[in-house]
Structure formats: structure tokens, C-alpha cells
Design an enzyme around this catalytic site. Structure first.
Site, PDB file in Angstrom:
ATOM      1  N   ASP A  70      -4.317 -15.514   7.170  1.00  0.00           N
ATOM      2  CA  ASP A  70      -2.870 -15.866   6.759  1.00  0.00           C
ATOM      3  C   ASP A  70      -2.177 -16.748   7.864  1.00  0.00           C
ATOM      4  O   ASP A  70      -1.094 -17.456   7.458  1.00  0.00           O
ATOM      5  CB  ASP A  70      -1.993 -14.684   6.339  1.00  0.00           C
TER       6      ASP A  70
ATOM      7  N   ARG B  10      -6.189 -17.678  -9.355  1.00  0.00           N
ATOM      8  CA  ARG B  10      -6.807 -16.986  -8.341  1.00  0.00           C
ATOM      9  C   ARG B  10      -7.969 -16.144  -8.651  1.00  0.00           C
ATOM     10  O   ARG B  10      -7.741 -15.523  -9.671  1.00  0.00           O
ATOM     11  CB  ARG B  10      -5.801 -16.530  -7.163  1.00  0.00           C
TER      12      ARG B  10
ATOM     13  N   LYS C 225      -6.292 -19.317  -1.596  1.00  0.00           N
ATOM     14  CA  LYS C 225      -4.980 -18.511  -1.285  1.00  0.00           C
ATOM     15  C   LYS C 225      -3.784 -18.860  -2.305  1.00  0.00           C
ATOM     16  O   LYS C 225      -4.083 -19.584  -3.232  1.00  0.00           O
ATOM     17  CB  LYS C 225      -4.684 -18.551   0.259  1.00  0.00           C
TER      18      LYS C 225
ATOM     19  N   ARG D  22       0.757  -1.099   0.129  1.00  0.00           N
ATOM     20  CA  ARG D  22      -0.051   0.074  -0.003  1.00  0.00           C
ATOM     21  C   ARG D  22       0.847   1.269  -0.234  1.00  0.00           C
ATOM     22  O   ARG D  22       0.574   2.296  -0.604  1.00  0.00           O
ATOM     23  CB  ARG D  22      -1.041  -0.031   1.231  1.00  0.00           C
TER      24      ARG D  22
HETATM   25  C1  S3P Z   1      -4.441  -8.996   2.393  1.00  0.00           C
HETATM   26  C2  S3P Z   1      -5.444  -9.489   2.747  1.00  0.00           C
HETATM   27  C3  S3P Z   1      -5.736 -10.837   2.630  1.00  0.00           C
HETATM   28  C4  S3P Z   1      -4.503 -11.551   3.173  1.00  0.00           C
HETATM   29  C5  S3P Z   1      -3.488 -11.249   2.101  1.00  0.00           C
HETATM   30  C6  S3P Z   1      -3.020  -9.762   2.210  1.00  0.00           C
HETATM   31  C7  S3P Z   1      -4.054  -7.426   2.173  1.00  0.00           C
HETATM   32  O1  S3P Z   1      -6.573 -11.186   1.688  1.00  0.00           O
HETATM   33  O2  S3P Z   1      -4.872 -13.043   2.943  1.00  0.00           O
HETATM   34  O3  S3P Z   1      -2.339 -11.911   2.524  1.00  0.00           O
HETATM   35  O4  S3P Z   1      -2.841  -7.037   2.210  1.00  0.00           O
HETATM   36  O5  S3P Z   1      -5.183  -6.922   1.778  1.00  0.00           O
HETATM   37  P1  S3P Z   1      -8.021 -11.082   1.627  1.00  0.00           P
HETATM   38  O6  S3P Z   1      -8.506  -9.666   2.040  1.00  0.00           O
HETATM   39  O7  S3P Z   1      -8.524 -11.238   0.103  1.00  0.00           O
HETATM   40  O8  S3P Z   1      -8.773 -12.363   2.302  1.00  0.00           O
END
Ligand code: S3P
Length: 435
Positions: A322, A126, A349, A30
Site C-alpha cells: 500500500d 476489482r 488496487k 478485522r
Molecule cells: C489488506 C491487504 C492488502 C492491502 C489492503 C489491506 C488487508 O491487500 O493492499 O489495503 O487488510 O488484508 P492484499 O492482501 O489483497 O494484497
């Protein structure tokens, strides 16, 4: 040294020492994306220099952001494009990263040029429809060109979008963030409603960089107002609690352990792993040391006197999604049943983490029942080493190496190279803590 195959043995002397886990993966993606659109330059400290986050940083450089190296690879100055990014000269490689691809899709959909993103075989299988659908409601033109329907590569014809209100069908921080990032670039108010709380790094970074962001009292409704300006501001990225989680579990189960993890991010939308492990009987102490948009702290973990199974609540799932593979490992060493349900998201995932976790637990002699949306582990019996596949999934590789530290014989994980997508210093930290 190639780390494609890693073998560990029982850590007879316990885990001992202090390590600093690398920067948070979610925050790093981000920061790269927002910093690349910001007005001015900012110092970034503790960026995660893993394959996933470097792919995102390189993508942002393709859009015109500049990076001037600092005193270490994880520290640099990022200068943004003041919302005037340029069209990428070539296709964007997202590697293994669903977060990178889904978040960047929100941005690229709203920019006035065409782009294309692709990824490795795991990422190319995915689901991307989950971000294409809400962005299409905003007027985005995104085509999933993969062999598998609804999957990457993504071809994006950027255009001016219109704001929406979107009710998320699943608790996903990635989907929420893709919509909010598109909303930030779109005139008017864009809002989302999430079915339960998910990690809030996008919201916190919006506040840090001066992007309008309102969050309802219950945290479920979030809105932004575009077109926003992003003001560059220095940032320190916290250590990744998802990387720390491996050591939290290993030190809890391996006798004679006493470790300290420094500078770990303690954002309350990410700390469910600590709550659950404590509920199971783990000996975890935290001292919050500073706050820089996100709370940070040091965590000390000692071997638990006794671990017992627990039932993971539905609302906890998104906040430890995670960490579930390594939590399942902890459950295998805990007395009684641990129930992990309402976690069907695990099937999409980096691997199908329900089946890969269940397969590997069984390979080590654990008793586990698989469900469509999770698993129930009956723990307490000793585990034995085995040769297992990590299915090219970093968290399966690291999670089962932790199991091997408290199992008889040798534990070998194959196809571990993807550890580099999130935790490049993992093997070095493993060696430090078991020596
Ligand atoms: C993440 C959100 C999660 C997580 C991923 C990182 C993020 O996925 O599993 O490793 O940085 O927004 P989801 O929001 O799709 O569950």
C-alpha cells in the site's frame, strides 16, 4: 469543507510537529468482524472512523452486533452475537473497500442465511474470483453478479462449509484471511499456504480472541480449527503505518523537517516501508512504547542528508504494497535508480497503481519506466507542480500531495474525496505539519 480538490505548495519551512495518525485500517476491519461474532462485550479503542471501516462496522450491526459510543468516535463498546448473527435486512454496502468485502465474504459464506454485498465503481471492478475460488472449494455458494466478470456485487447463499487446505496463488492477506475466517466457522482444520509473508493481523487477532491458530516457523503455513468460539476482549488498535508512510516520505525529502508520529503500529509484516526508506538514507528513529497484540511506537523523522535509489526485493513487496505510490515519490527525489518489480498486484488496487503512479510522476517531471509488474524510477531531478488526477484513489491523492510539498510551484490533486476512506484527518494533519 469539500476535499475533492486539494492544492499544496512547496513547504518552505519544512514539516514540523507531532501528530497521531488514525487507527489501522486492516486491524479495524478485522476487529469489527471478529467482535461482531464474539461472546460478550469489548471496549475498542482507536477504531479507524473512515468510510471503509465504518461500512464494515455498519455491516456487522446489520448482522446483530451492537455498538455503544464511548468518549470519542473512535472508542466504543462492541457487543457480539456469540456466533448467532442474524440475516441482514438489506444489502451490505462495502463502499470502496476490497478488504471489507473479501473478509466479510469468508464469514457470510459460512452463515446460515443469504446476503448480498455491493460497492462503488472502483470496488465493482476489482477481482473477487480470488476469494470465490477457495471458498467454493469449501462448498461456498457465492455468485459474482457484476457487469465485469468475477466482480461485485456478490450474492451469497450461506451454508455449512467443509475444511480445506488452500495454496494461495498470490501473496494476499485478504485471500488468506477470507479462507481463515471461513475456516474458523467450519468444523475441522482449515489451512493455507502463502507464497510469501503477508500482514498477519488476522492471526494475531485470532490469538487475542482465543480462536485456534497455528503458524509454521517460517510463517508461510497457517491453520485454524472450527467451529471456534470468540471471547470478547478489550483492544487498542495501533495507528496505521500506511497513513504514517506519507509523512515518513514527506519529512525525509522536504528540507528542514523534523516530525514525530505517535502510537504507530509496528507489526513486522507492515514495516518494510521503514526498512526501505532507511536503506535509501532516511533518518528515522523508532521507540517501541507498548504491545497490545501488536507492537506500537513513536517514530521521529528528520530530513535525510542524502537519499539514494534502491532495489525493492520481491519478498518486501507484500509488506509495503500500500506504500508503493508514496515510495515511488521518495524514489523520484533520491539519486539514481529505484526498481519496484514483482508488484503486478498494484494493477488491481483502488486504481491501477502502476499506471496512475507513473502518469503522475511523469506529470511532475520525473523520469520513470513502466513495466507490467512495476516501474523503475530514475530520481534526483527537481520536480515541478502539476494538476493531476488522483483517479479516486486515496493513496494516489495523498502520495502526490507529498510530492507537491517538495516541488516548485503549485500541485493540485483532483478527485481526492476518497482520502476519507482511510485517513479522514489527513488535511488537518497536513495543515498542522506545514504551519
Ligand atoms: C489488506 C491487504 C492488502 C492491502 C489492503 C489491506 C488487508 O491487500 O493492499 O489495503 O487488510 O488484508 P492484499 O492482501 O489483497 O494484497
Amino acid at each position: 469543507m469539500s476535499i475533492d480538490t486539494i492544492t499544496v505548495r512547496k513547504a518552505e519551512n519544512g514539516l514540523r510537529g507531532t501528530i497521531t495518525v488514525p487507527g489501522d485500517k486492516s486491524v479495524s476491519h478485522r476487529v469489527a468482524i471478529l467482535g461482531a461474532l464474539a461472546e460478550g462485550a469489548m471496549k475498542v479503542q482507536n477504531y479507524l472512523c473512515s468510510e471503509d471501516c465504518m461500512n464494515t462496522l455498519r455491516a456487522m450491526q446489520q448482522l446483530g452486533a451492537t455498538v455503544v459510543p464511548g468518549d470519542a468516535p473512535e472508542n466504543f463498546t462492541l457487543t457480539g452475537t456469540a456466533m448467532q448473527p442474524v440475516a441482514p435486512a438489506k444489502d451490505i454496502d462495502c463502499g470502496n473497500s476490497g478488504t471489507g468485502m473479501r473478509l466479510m465474504a469468508g464469514v457470510l459464506a459460512a452463515l446460515p442465511f443469504s446476503s448480498r454485498m455491493y460497492g462503488d465503481p472502483s470496488l465493482s471492478s476489482r477481482p473477487m474470483k480470488r476469494i470465490i475460488d477457495p471458498l467454493a472449494l469449501m462448498g461456498a455458494r457465492i455468485t459474482a453478479c457484476g457487469e465485469k466478470p468475477g466482480c461485485a456485487p456478490l450474492s451469497i447463499e450461506g451454508c455449512a462449509l467443509k475444511p480445506v487446505h488452500y495454496d494461495l496463488p498470490m501473496a494476499s492477506a485478504q485471500v488468506k484471511s477470507a479462507v481463515l475466517l471461513a475456516g474458523m466457522l467450519t468444523p475441522g482444520e482449515t489451512s493455507v499456504h502463502q507464497p510469501s509473508i503477508t500482514r498477519d493481523h488476522t492471526e494475531r487477532l485470532f490469538a487475542h480472541f482465543g480462536v485456534p491458530c497455528k503458524v509454521s516457523e517460517d510463517g508461510l503455513d497457517i491453520s485454524t480449527h472450527g467451529p471456534a468460539r470468540i471471547t470478547a476482549k478489550d483492544i487498542i488498535i495501533p495507528g496505521d503505518i500506511s497513513s504514517a508512510a506519507f509523512w515518513l516520505v514527506a519529512a525525509s525529502v522536504v528540507p528542514n523537517s523534523d516530525i514525530t508520529l505517535r502510537h504507530v503500529g509496528l507489526n513486522p509484516t507492515r514495516t518494510a516501508i521503514i526498512d526501505v526508506l532507511r536503506r535509501m538514507g532516511a533518518d528515522i528513529n523508532i521507540s517501541v512504547t507498548q504491545e497490545n497484540g501488536e507492537p506500537f511506537g513513536d517514530i521521529t523523522v528528520r530530513t535525510a542528508t542524502r537519499l539514494v535509489g534502491t532495489e525493492i526485493q520481491k519478498s518486501e513487496i507484500p509488506n509495503l504494497i500500500d506504500e508503493i505510490p508514496v515510495l515511488a515519490v521518495a524514489a523520484a527525489f533520491a539519486e539514481g535508480n529505484t526498481s519496484i518489480r514483482n508488484a503486478a498486484e498494484l494493477r488491481v488496487k483502488e486504481s491501477d497503481r502502476i499506471s496512475t503512479t507513473v502518469n503522475n510522476l511523469r506529470a511532475m517531471g520525473a523520469e520513470v519506466e513502466e513495466f507490467e509488474d512495476g516501474m523503475v524510477i530514475t530520481g534526483g531531478a527537481p520536480l515541478h507542480g502539476a494538476v493531476m488526477d488522483s483517479y479516486h484513489d486515496h493513496r494516489i491523492a495523498m502520495g502526490f500531495l507529498m510530492a507537491g510539498l517538495n516541488a516548485s510551484g503549485e500541485t493540485t490533486l483532483l478527485n481526492c474525496a476518497n482520502i476519507n476512506t482511510s485517513y479522514p484527518s489527513f488535511v488537518q494533519h497536513l495543515e498542522n505539519l506545514i504551519s
